[in-house]
Structure formats: structure tokens, C-alpha cells
Scaffold this active site. Sequence first.
Site, PDB file in Angstrom:
ATOM      1  N   CYS A  64       0.817  -1.219   0.000  1.00 21.03           N
ATOM      2  CA  CYS A  64       0.000   0.000   0.000  1.00 21.03           C
ATOM      3  C   CYS A  64       0.851   1.269   0.000  1.00 21.03           C
ATOM      4  CB  CYS A  64      -0.931   0.005   1.203  1.00 21.03           C
ATOM      5  SG  CYS A  64      -1.949  -1.464   1.291  1.00 21.03           S
ATOM      6  N   HIS A  68      -3.046   6.977   3.453  1.00 17.99           N
ATOM      7  CA  HIS A  68      -3.494   5.731   2.832  1.00 17.99           C
ATOM      8  C   HIS A  68      -4.838   5.348   3.470  1.00 17.99           C
ATOM      9  CE1 HIS A  68      -3.923   1.700   1.595  1.00 17.99           C
ATOM     10  NE2 HIS A  68      -3.488   1.154   2.708  1.00 17.99           N
ATOM     11  N   ASN A 102     -10.197  -0.280   0.581  1.00 18.01           N
ATOM     12  CA  ASN A 102      -8.743  -0.112   0.555  1.00 18.01           C
ATOM     13  C   ASN A 102      -8.218  -0.629  -0.793  1.00 18.01           C
ATOM     14  OD1 ASN A 102      -5.984  -0.527   0.844  1.00 18.01           O
ATOM     15  ND2 ASN A 102      -6.117  -1.325   2.921  1.00 18.01           N
TER      16      ASN A 102
HETATM   17  O1  UT7 Z   1      -3.616  -1.330   3.782  1.00 15.87           O
HETATM   18  C1  UT7 Z   1      -2.743  -1.951   4.668  1.00 15.87           C
HETATM   19  C2  UT7 Z   1      -3.255  -3.297   4.963  1.00 15.87           C
HETATM   20  N1  UT7 Z   1      -4.401  -3.479   5.806  1.00 15.87           N
HETATM   21  C3  UT7 Z   1      -4.792  -2.724   6.859  1.00 15.87           C
HETATM   22  O2  UT7 Z   1      -4.337  -1.661   7.144  1.00 15.87           O
HETATM   23  C4  UT7 Z   1      -5.824  -3.321   7.728  1.00 15.87           C
HETATM   24  C5  UT7 Z   1      -5.675  -2.930   9.161  1.00 15.87           C
HETATM   25  N2  UT7 Z   1      -6.571  -3.689  10.018  1.00 15.87           N
HETATM   26  C6  UT7 Z   1      -7.888  -3.500  10.034  1.00 15.87           C
HETATM   27  O3  UT7 Z   1      -8.421  -2.656   9.328  1.00 15.87           O
HETATM   28  C7  UT7 Z   1      -8.711  -4.304  10.994  1.00 15.87           C
HETATM   29  O4  UT7 Z   1      -7.854  -5.121  11.783  1.00 15.87           O
HETATM   30  C8  UT7 Z   1      -9.791  -5.202  10.327  1.00 15.87           C
HETATM   31  C9  UT7 Z   1     -10.896  -4.343   9.746  1.00 15.87           C
HETATM   32  C10 UT7 Z   1      -9.186  -6.063   9.242  1.00 15.87           C
HETATM   33  C11 UT7 Z   1     -10.423  -6.112  11.391  1.00 15.87           C
HETATM   34  O5  UT7 Z   1     -10.989  -5.301  12.425  1.00 15.87           O
HETATM   35  P1  UT7 Z   1     -10.643  -5.597  13.962  1.00 15.87           P
HETATM   36  O6  UT7 Z   1     -11.376  -4.598  14.753  1.00 15.87           O
HETATM   37  O7  UT7 Z   1      -9.146  -5.644  14.094  1.00 15.87           O
HETATM   38  O8  UT7 Z   1     -11.306  -7.007  14.167  1.00 15.87           O
HETATM   39  P2  UT7 Z   1     -10.630  -8.326  14.753  1.00 15.87           P
HETATM   40  O9  UT7 Z   1      -9.836  -9.007  13.721  1.00 15.87           O
HETATM   41  O10 UT7 Z   1     -10.022  -8.020  16.077  1.00 15.87           O
HETATM   42  O11 UT7 Z   1     -11.924  -9.211  15.030  1.00 15.87           O
HETATM   43  C12 UT7 Z   1     -12.875  -8.873  16.085  1.00 15.87           C
HETATM   44  C13 UT7 Z   1     -14.020  -9.845  16.018  1.00 15.87           C
HETATM   45  C14 UT7 Z   1     -13.597 -11.297  15.964  1.00 15.87           C
HETATM   46  O12 UT7 Z   1     -14.593 -12.054  16.661  1.00 15.87           O
HETATM   47  P3  UT7 Z   1     -14.356 -12.533  18.176  1.00 15.87           P
HETATM   48  O13 UT7 Z   1     -13.115 -13.382  18.133  1.00 15.87           O
HETATM   49  O14 UT7 Z   1     -14.186 -11.269  18.967  1.00 15.87           O
HETATM   50  O15 UT7 Z   1     -15.613 -13.283  18.482  1.00 15.87           O
HETATM   51  C15 UT7 Z   1     -13.654 -11.643  14.517  1.00 15.87           C
HETATM   52  O16 UT7 Z   1     -13.862 -13.033  14.283  1.00 15.87           O
HETATM   53  O17 UT7 Z   1     -14.773  -9.619  14.807  1.00 15.87           O
HETATM   54  C16 UT7 Z   1     -14.839 -10.833  14.048  1.00 15.87           C
HETATM   55  N3  UT7 Z   1     -14.794 -10.481  12.642  1.00 15.87           N
HETATM   56  C17 UT7 Z   1     -15.876 -10.141  11.941  1.00 15.87           C
HETATM   57  N4  UT7 Z   1     -17.169 -10.067  12.283  1.00 15.87           N
HETATM   58  C18 UT7 Z   1     -18.041  -9.681  11.335  1.00 15.87           C
HETATM   59  C19 UT7 Z   1     -13.684 -10.376  11.829  1.00 15.87           C
HETATM   60  N5  UT7 Z   1     -14.062  -9.996  10.606  1.00 15.87           N
HETATM   61  C20 UT7 Z   1     -15.414  -9.843  10.654  1.00 15.87           C
HETATM   62  C21 UT7 Z   1     -16.369  -9.446   9.705  1.00 15.87           C
HETATM   63  N6  UT7 Z   1     -17.667  -9.375  10.089  1.00 15.87           N
HETATM   64  N7  UT7 Z   1     -16.045  -9.134   8.436  1.00 15.87           N
END
Ligand code: UT7
Length: 319
Positions: free
Chosen positions: A113, A240, A270
Site C-alpha cells: 500500500c 493511505h 482499501n
Molecule cells: O492497507 C494496509 C493493509 N491493511 C490494513 O491496514 C488493515 C488494518 N486492520 C484492520 O483494518 C482491521 O484489523 C480489520 C478491519 C481487518 C479487522 O478489524 P478488527 O477490529 O481488528 O477485528 P478483529 O480481527 O479483532 O476481530 C474482532 C471480532 C472477531 O470475533 P471474536 O473473536 O471477537 O468473536 C472476529 O472473528 O470480529 C470478528 N470479525 C468479523 N465479524 C463480522 C472479523 N471480521 C469480521 C467481519 N464481520 N467481516
Amino acid sequence: MNGLHILGTGRALPANIVTNDDLALRVETSDEWIVSRTGIRERRFATHETLTQLAVEAARAALERAGVSPQELGLCLTATVSPDCATPSQACLIHQALHLPEDCPAFDLSAGCTGFLYAMETSAALLPRMARPYALLVGGELLSRITDMDDRSTCIIFGDGVGAAVVKADPDAPWFARLGARGCREVLWAPGPGQAEHPYLHMNGQEVFKFALETVPKLARELLDQAGLDKDQVDWYVPHQANHRIVESVAKRLKVPLDRFYENIERYGNTSAGTIPIALDEMAERGLLKPGQWIMCLGFGAGLTWGGALFQWQAREER
Ligand code: UT7
């Protein structure tokens, strides 16, 4: 100083709009979760467009706005991790489509990115040695090609889109830039062609999130120090577009009002190397960028890499 002026920008997005509700039909997610965790409402996934087609559309718009003809280009760079071919480079495919001159070298940069920032700084360094002082920089992706549409941790965040800029080398242009890398495969990676039975992007979102908050505010402060500017003298921060919550946290850490950060993640998700040139093009089109304004672009991503550029806006030159 080996500075750059951005003379013109362009963008091209695939026609197919995919909403959060559309994704919720395939994976267990919801519009509410995606909006609150990322700020994204919709993104584009290409159905028939190639990266070359989108790149050429964005490039033609940038050349026209810059008032520069393809024959005047001295360098052609593309930042992407989702090219149409492994080889020749995406930049060479653009070179072919635009009939660029043979003394205009073309190559791709892979910096995730952060790619567009790497391309800007590479062109600033190389252009003084090229046959002509104008470069075409393209940043963009068809990430839907390498995204597992059954993986809710990645398919909700990424999108397809391309931005382009025509820049001119100018030794007198104020230009402050920093690039960095911390080699790390585990946090965000995709296998090469034919290398895996699961040929998709793998991402530890939380680790990328932490990395961004550790890196980006520091990068912004370093650029301000380098330029001898105060954070309030920057007219626009163009980060970004990875996640609205990252932008919000960066703004808070820098103590800069959020409305000084341009955001469009809501509509495109993104698009990796595409987010910054697409944002610049929208801003230019909306008349938000005025000559003399200070602009700070901030990127981070796979590599891990980061990069920033602080410069004064100057659109098309009188010739
Ligand atoms: O461009 C450079 C590359 N990428 C980035 O910069 C991405 C940076 N990271 C992020 O934007 C975030 O980490 C994400 C949007 C990818 C994920 O958000 P998060 O707040 O970090 O969620 P998480 O991975 O901590 O997951 C929290 C919960 C989990 O459930 P439990 O274990 O708490 O029950 C996940 O299983 O949310 C769940 N979850 C979802 N639920 C509904 C993960 N993805 C989803 C989803 N819909 N799409």
C-alpha cells in the site's frame, strides 16, 4: 533538492459496485460491523476490466490535465501487487498502450500500500537523469484477483481502483520525503503465481493496525521536522485509506482536526497502492487543492513498508 511538482492526476474505477450487504450474502458479516470497524460502505470489484485498461484510462486523464503528451514522458512507473502479467511489468503494458518513447524506461515497484509513495520518491531521484523531466506514476490494484471472497477478514476491506499522476522534476520544488521498510512476511503477504494452493492475500489485521499507529504519526512528525513546518501549516493530510479508525487515531495522536485528513474509504475500500493517487485526483477535481498549499501524503502497508511526502501543490504549468 530533487523535488517534484504534480502537474495532473487521474483515476479509474471498475463499474461494478459491491455493497456491504452484498458481501453479507456470502460471508458472515453485516453492514453495521463493516461500517463501524472500517468506515467502508461499498467498494468496486472488477468484472471485466483489466488493470491495464484502468491504468491507461487514469493515465490519459492525468496527461490531459497536466497538458503533457505521452511523447514527453521520460519515465513510467507503476506501483502494484496485482499486475496483469508477472512479466512484462505492468508499467511496460502501459508503455505499450500509450506508445511511449523508447528512451522512457518503464518498471513496476512492489511496496504494498506504500507503493505510490515509493514511486514518487523514486521518480524524484531518477528523473534528473532521464531524457525528459516528466514521469507518469500509476498506483493501483485489482485486489479482487487475490482476495479470498470467503474470508471475511480480508474481503470486506479491499477494493479495486487505479490512480495516476504526471509529475515534473524541479530542483527548486520544496520536497520532503521519507521511505522505510521492516522486512516481515508474516503480517501481510500473498504467494507468487503458482506458488500455493491458496493463492490469496493473508493478513493479520490487528498487527497491521498496530504497525500503522506506531509508524504513521512518527513519520508525519519526521516530515514536519525535515521541512521545519508546524502540523497546523499542513493544509491537507492525505493518508493511505486502510481503515477509517486508523485515520482517526493518527489524527488524534498528531492533534490535528480530522477534517484536515481527506477520506474516501467509504466508497472504495482499501485499494492499496491506488488510495493516495485516487484521493489526490478527487481532491483536485473538487477544487480542494490550491497552488501553494502544503500537502502531506502518508502510506504504510505490506513489506512492511512506510513512506511519506510533504510538498506544495502546483497543478498544470503554463507552457
Ligand atoms: O492497507 C494496509 C493493509 N491493511 C490494513 O491496514 C488493515 C488494518 N486492520 C484492520 O483494518 C482491521 O484489523 C480489520 C478491519 C481487518 C479487522 O478489524 P478488527 O477490529 O481488528 O477485528 P478483529 O480481527 O479483532 O476481530 C474482532 C471480532 C472477531 O470475533 P471474536 O473473536 O471477537 O468473536 C472476529 O472473528 O470480529 C470478528 N470479525 C468479523 N465479524 C463480522 C472479523 N471480521 C469480521 C467481519 N464481520 N467481516
